[in-house]
Write a protein that holds these residues in place. Structure first.
Motif, PDB file in Angstrom:
ATOM      1  N   PRO A   1     -24.351   9.515  16.359  1.00 56.44           N
ATOM      2  CA  PRO A   1     -24.459   8.625  15.186  1.00 56.44           C
ATOM      3  C   PRO A   1     -23.217   7.796  14.900  1.00 56.44           C
ATOM      4  O   PRO A   1     -23.313   6.680  14.396  1.00 56.44           O
ATOM      5  N   LEU A   2     -22.027   8.340  15.225  1.00 57.26           N
ATOM      6  CA  LEU A   2     -20.808   7.597  14.932  1.00 57.26           C
ATOM      7  C   LEU A   2     -20.630   6.412  15.870  1.00 57.26           C
ATOM      8  O   LEU A   2     -19.987   5.429  15.516  1.00 57.26           O
ATOM      9  N   ALA A   3     -21.227   6.494  17.054  1.00 54.59           N
ATOM     10  CA  ALA A   3     -21.192   5.354  17.974  1.00 54.59           C
ATOM     11  C   ALA A   3     -22.043   4.219  17.421  1.00 54.59           C
ATOM     12  O   ALA A   3     -21.713   3.041  17.593  1.00 54.59           O
ATOM     13  N   ALA A   4     -23.108   4.567  16.734  1.00 49.25           N
ATOM     14  CA  ALA A   4     -23.976   3.531  16.156  1.00 49.25           C
ATOM     15  C   ALA A   4     -23.304   2.824  14.988  1.00 49.25           C
ATOM     16  O   ALA A   4     -23.237   1.597  14.936  1.00 49.25           O
ATOM     17  N   ILE A   5     -22.775   3.601  14.060  1.00 50.49           N
ATOM     18  CA  ILE A   5     -22.172   2.995  12.871  1.00 50.49           C
ATOM     19  C   ILE A   5     -20.878   2.250  13.217  1.00 50.49           C
ATOM     20  O   ILE A   5     -20.438   1.362  12.487  1.00 50.49           O
ATOM     21  N   SER A   6     -20.264   2.585  14.369  1.00 47.08           N
ATOM     22  CA  SER A   6     -19.021   1.928  14.789  1.00 47.08           C
ATOM     23  C   SER A   6     -19.260   0.795  15.780  1.00 47.08           C
ATOM     24  O   SER A   6     -18.293   0.229  16.300  1.00 47.08           O
ATOM     25  N   ASP A   7     -20.506   0.458  16.049  1.00 50.64           N
ATOM     26  CA  ASP A   7     -20.848  -0.603  16.998  1.00 50.64           C
ATOM     27  C   ASP A   7     -20.150  -1.910  16.601  1.00 50.64           C
ATOM     28  O   ASP A   7     -20.338  -2.409  15.492  1.00 50.64           O
ATOM     29  N   GLN A   8     -19.328  -2.452  17.499  1.00 53.86           N
ATOM     30  CA  GLN A   8     -18.571  -3.663  17.203  1.00 53.86           C
ATOM     31  C   GLN A   8     -19.480  -4.869  16.985  1.00 53.86           C
ATOM     32  O   GLN A   8     -19.061  -5.875  16.406  1.00 53.86           O
ATOM     33  N   GLY A   9     -20.715  -4.771  17.444  1.00 54.97           N
ATOM     34  CA  GLY A   9     -21.655  -5.856  17.225  1.00 54.97           C
ATOM     35  C   GLY A   9     -22.107  -5.974  15.789  1.00 54.97           C
ATOM     36  O   GLY A   9     -22.777  -6.945  15.417  1.00 54.97           O
ATOM     37  N   PHE A  10     -21.752  -4.976  14.972  1.00 52.13           N
ATOM     38  CA  PHE A  10     -22.171  -4.981  13.571  1.00 52.13           C
ATOM     39  C   PHE A  10     -21.005  -5.300  12.639  1.00 52.13           C
ATOM     40  O   PHE A  10     -20.930  -4.806  11.524  1.00 52.13           O
ATOM     41  N   ARG A  11     -20.090  -6.138  13.093  1.00 49.40           N
ATOM     42  CA  ARG A  11     -18.912  -6.466  12.290  1.00 49.40           C
ATOM     43  C   ARG A  11     -18.996  -7.863  11.668  1.00 49.40           C
ATOM     44  O   ARG A  11     -18.011  -8.377  11.161  1.00 49.40           O
ATOM     45  N   SER A  12     -20.167  -8.468  11.702  1.00 51.59           N
ATOM     46  CA  SER A  12     -20.330  -9.801  11.107  1.00 51.59           C
ATOM     47  C   SER A  12     -20.240  -9.710   9.580  1.00 51.59           C
ATOM     48  O   SER A  12     -20.357  -8.627   8.991  1.00 51.59           O
ATOM     49  N   ALA A  13     -20.029 -10.849   8.949  1.00 53.06           N
ATOM     50  CA  ALA A  13     -19.892 -10.870   7.495  1.00 53.06           C
ATOM     51  C   ALA A  13     -21.146 -10.361   6.806  1.00 53.06           C
ATOM     52  O   ALA A  13     -21.075  -9.677   5.780  1.00 53.06           O
ATOM     53  N   GLU A  14     -22.295 -10.682   7.356  1.00 51.12           N
ATOM     54  CA  GLU A  14     -23.568 -10.241   6.797  1.00 51.12           C
ATOM     55  C   GLU A  14     -24.334  -9.451   7.851  1.00 51.12           C
ATOM     56  O   GLU A  14     -24.232  -9.740   9.046  1.00 51.12           O
ATOM     57  N   PRO A  15     -25.106  -8.444   7.437  1.00 52.82           N
ATOM     58  CA  PRO A  15     -25.857  -7.644   8.411  1.00 52.82           C
ATOM     59  C   PRO A  15     -26.938  -8.461   9.110  1.00 52.82           C
ATOM     60  O   PRO A  15     -27.621  -9.255   8.481  1.00 52.82           O
ATOM     61  N   THR A  16     -27.064  -8.271  10.402  1.00 52.43           N
ATOM     62  CA  THR A  16     -28.093  -8.965  11.172  1.00 52.43           C
ATOM     63  C   THR A  16     -29.382  -8.153  11.154  1.00 52.43           C
ATOM     64  O   THR A  16     -29.402  -6.974  10.775  1.00 52.43           O
ATOM     65  N   ASP A  17     -30.470  -8.782  11.585  1.00 51.99           N
ATOM     66  CA  ASP A  17     -31.746  -8.071  11.652  1.00 51.99           C
ATOM     67  C   ASP A  17     -31.661  -6.892  12.616  1.00 51.99           C
ATOM     68  O   ASP A  17     -32.229  -5.825  12.362  1.00 51.99           O
ATOM     69  N   ARG A  18     -30.952  -7.086  13.737  1.00 54.40           N
ATOM     70  CA  ARG A  18     -30.821  -5.991  14.700  1.00 54.40           C
ATOM     71  C   ARG A  18     -30.038  -4.827  14.088  1.00 54.40           C
ATOM     72  O   ARG A  18     -30.397  -3.661  14.284  1.00 54.40           O
ATOM     73  N   GLU A  19     -28.992  -5.144  13.357  1.00 55.43           N
ATOM     74  CA  GLU A  19     -28.210  -4.081  12.720  1.00 55.43           C
ATOM     75  C   GLU A  19     -29.086  -3.272  11.766  1.00 55.43           C
ATOM     76  O   GLU A  19     -29.046  -2.033  11.753  1.00 55.43           O
ATOM     77  N   LYS A  20     -29.880  -3.960  10.974  1.00 54.12           N
ATOM     78  CA  LYS A  20     -30.769  -3.272  10.035  1.00 54.12           C
ATOM     79  C   LYS A  20     -31.777  -2.398  10.778  1.00 54.12           C
ATOM     80  O   LYS A  20     -32.084  -1.280  10.358  1.00 54.12           O
TER      81      LYS A  20
END
Length: 297
Positions: free
Chosen positions: A215-234
């Motif tokens: 789970p920590l690999a998911a929440i730390s995914d560098q692809g989820f560092r944008s200013a706003e959450p993306t659909d994929r992140e959600k």
């Protein structure tokens, strides 16, 4: 928020679980027993679908969100009294702080509603905090000896507030609990029961098309560092929560860490009690500062 060292430090005490959930930690003093399977086996495993209300044995020796709110109000009252005495009037601006409870994301994302809404991003609480204007920061931080001919206390109004609330003493004495809190998290992450349930979680995620080892690999995914959450992140965050619920990851991990923390408390009880006494002294002083401000108004 006041830009003083103590204000930042006490905030860090409550944000530690979130920070530790986003990066690998390092074991602190008083490492738990190495026979981790037996230790985890002595704690009851409950079914936990969310971690908002999760409590751990060391929590009493740390600062909760409610504790920080009380201390913040007390510090603000002490600061305002100091600034008024000196004649440095101000109109506090409004800023926002993260809406994160103590253990809410200790084991990663755990709220399906927030996952749908914000992915792994931390939503703002909209809670107003005092942010003082640059024109009086020298008075607050003690960078000047006087203000319009009026003496400024040592360390500024922030220093005076720290002394009134005994915050420096409290910070020093809570340091052990802070380190043990990180140590138990790090050790429990390596516990056989936790690694086994993390593997089940990973297999569940693969069924949804998401490949993460834990789970920590998911929440730390560098692809989820944008200013706003993306659909994929959600999408990933929601799958993450559902898989945690399916395999009871939070319940298993909390049971393992509870056992480690109980052991650490037993080994360090005398020093931890000193920290608890210091915490209570600061809480009492903060409440008194607020009461004094209300009586004076």
């Amino acid at each position: 928020m006041v830009s003083s060292r103590s204000g930042a430090h006490v905030t860090a005490l409550i944000l530690l679980p979130l920070l530790s959930a986003c990066s690998p930690g390092h074991a602190g003093p008083g490492a738990p027993p190495s026979h981790s399977g037996e230790v985890a086996g002595r704690a009851e495993i409950r079914k936990l679908d969310d971690s908002k209300a999760l409590t751990l044995p060391l929590d009493v020796y740390l600062l909760s969100a409610e504790d920080l709110a009380v201390i913040g109000r007390g510090r603000a009252a002490a600061m305002d009294r100091c600034l008024t005495r000196i004649g440095a009037q101000h109109e506090p601006a409004v800023s926002r702080e993260p809406r994160v409870r103590n253990n809410e994301r200790r084991y990663g994302m755990a709220d399906a509603g927030l996952a749908k809404e914000s992915g792994y991003h931390v939503p703002s609480a909209g809670r107003p905090t005092e942010k003082y204007p640059p024109s009086i920061m020298a008075v607050i931080n003690g960078e000047t000896a006087e203000y319009n001919g009026t003496p400024v206390p040592e360390g500024g109004c922030a220093g005076e507030a720290d002394r009134e609330l005994h915050e420096n003493e409290m910070q020093e004495k809570l340091d052990l609990a802070q380190k043990l809190n990180m140590a138990s998290y790090t050790k429990s992450r390596q516990d056989p029961a936790v690694t086994a349930v993390s593997k089940k979680w990973s297999d569940c995620m693969k069924e949804s098309g998401h490949d993460y080892p834990d789970p920590l690999a998911a929440i730390s995914d560098q692809g989820f560092r944008s200013a706003e959450p993306t659909d994929r992140e959600k999408e990933v965050a929601l799958a993450d929560v559902r898989c945690k619920q399916k395999v009871n990851l939070i319940g298993v991990w909390a049971a393992a860490e509870t056992a480690y923390q109980q052991q650490l408390i037993k080994e360090n009880s005398a020093e931890l009690e000193k920290g608890l006494a210091a915490k209570r002294a600061t809480m009492s002083a903060a409440a008194a500062a607020v009461s004094g401000a209300a009586a004076a108004s």
